[in-house]
Design a protein around this motif. Structure first.
Motif, short mmCIF file in Angstrom:
data_model
loop_
_atom_site.label_atom_id
_atom_site.label_comp_id
_atom_site.label_asym_id
_atom_site.label_seq_id
_atom_site.Cartn_x
_atom_site.Cartn_y
_atom_site.Cartn_z
N ALA A 53 69.05 -7.09 17.29
CA ALA A 53 69.71 -8.38 17.54
C ALA A 53 68.74 -9.37 18.17
CB ALA A 53 70.93 -8.19 18.43
N ILE A 54 67.94 -8.87 19.13
CA ILE A 54 66.95 -9.77 19.77
C ILE A 54 65.90 -10.19 18.76
CG2 ILE A 54 65.13 -9.85 21.49
CD1 ILE A 54 66.92 -8.15 23.28
N GLN A 55 65.45 -9.34 17.92
CA GLN A 55 64.47 -9.69 16.89
C GLN A 55 65.07 -10.71 15.91
OE1 GLN A 55 63.28 -5.99 15.13
NE2 GLN A 55 61.73 -5.57 16.73
N GLY A 56 66.30 -10.52 15.57
CA GLY A 56 66.98 -11.47 14.67
C GLY A 56 67.07 -12.86 15.31
N LEU A 57 67.37 -12.89 16.59
CA LEU A 57 67.43 -14.19 17.28
C LEU A 57 66.06 -14.84 17.33
CD1 LEU A 57 69.85 -13.51 20.28
CD2 LEU A 57 70.25 -14.94 18.31
N THR A 58 65.02 -14.07 17.53
CA THR A 58 63.66 -14.62 17.57
C THR A 58 63.29 -15.14 16.21
OG1 THR A 58 63.09 -13.00 19.26
CG2 THR A 58 61.28 -14.09 18.17
N ALA A 59 63.62 -14.39 15.15
CA ALA A 59 63.32 -14.84 13.79
C ALA A 59 64.12 -16.10 13.47
CB ALA A 59 63.62 -13.73 12.80
N ALA A 60 65.35 -16.11 13.89
CA ALA A 60 66.18 -17.29 13.64
C ALA A 60 65.62 -18.51 14.40
CB ALA A 60 67.62 -17.04 14.04
N ARG A 61 65.11 -18.23 15.59
CA ARG A 61 64.52 -19.33 16.38
C ARG A 61 63.26 -19.86 15.72
NH1 ARG A 61 62.25 -19.07 22.47
NH2 ARG A 61 62.00 -21.31 22.69
#
Length: 192
Positions: free
Chosen positions: A31-39
């Motif tokens: 989830a944290i990696q997804g948020l970073t990628a989305a950012r």
């Protein structure tokens, strides 16, 4: 005490508990990696926001200038008063210009009247001179008709000037008291 973990669905086996914890941590990491990628996929809005900020600043300055304008500060009654004052000033200026034009017109009319009076007086003077010349001419004729007779009567009687004048006027011969006939129609001959 052993009943508490079973109520909440917690397993008694530590391996199973660690496995469950590992799965949750793995899910959290994903989830944290997804948020970073989305950012990282979010576009950079800073130039657009800077342009909007500059436009807002310019609009704020324009609004501030408008707020400082005297017309914005006027109330309708104050505006009516200022319009009435401006109209009165304009009428006063128009009245002043009309008065100046009227004064100039009166000056011009006065000059024209002076020219007319001068022309009339010149014409009157010419008529008076004409009448005086005519009177002098008539007086000269009258004087010329009376004066020779007066002069002739004032001369000594022995000269017989009145008789001579009468004979010359009538174109006849003059008879002198000595009974000499004198021809007055011919010019006297010169004696050498």
């Amino acid at each position: 005490m052993t009943d508490i973990p079973r109520q909440y669905g917690i397993a008694d086996d530590p391996t199973q508990a660690f496995e469950s914890l590992r799965q949750e941590i793995s899910l959290l990491q994903t989830a944290i990696q997804g948020l970073t990628a989305a950012r990282e996929k979010i576009p950079d809005y800073s130039p657009t926001l800077a342009a909007i900020s500059r436009q807002l600043a310019a609009m704020s300055e324009g609004i501030a200038r408008l707020e400082q304008a005297p017309a914005v500060k006027l109330t309708p009654s104050m505006m009516v008063q200022q319009l009435a004052k401006a109209a009165a000033d304009a009428r006063a200026d128009d009245k002043r210009q009309l008065d100046e034009a009227r004064a100039d017109l009166h000056k011009v009319i006065g000059r024209m009247d002076g020219l007319v009076v001068r022309a009339r007086s010149t014409d009157h003077q010419r008529r008076r001179e004409l009448w005086m010349m005519l009177g002098a001419f008539l007086f000269g004729i009258l004087l010329w008709s009376i004066l020779p007779g007066f002069v002739a009567r004032s001369l000594p009687e022995s000269w017989h000037v009145p008789q001579w004048m009468a004979a010359r006027t009538l174109g006849t011969e003059q008879i002198t008291p000595d009974d000499q006939v004198v021809d007055n129609t011919q010019t006297p001959e010169k004696k050498d």
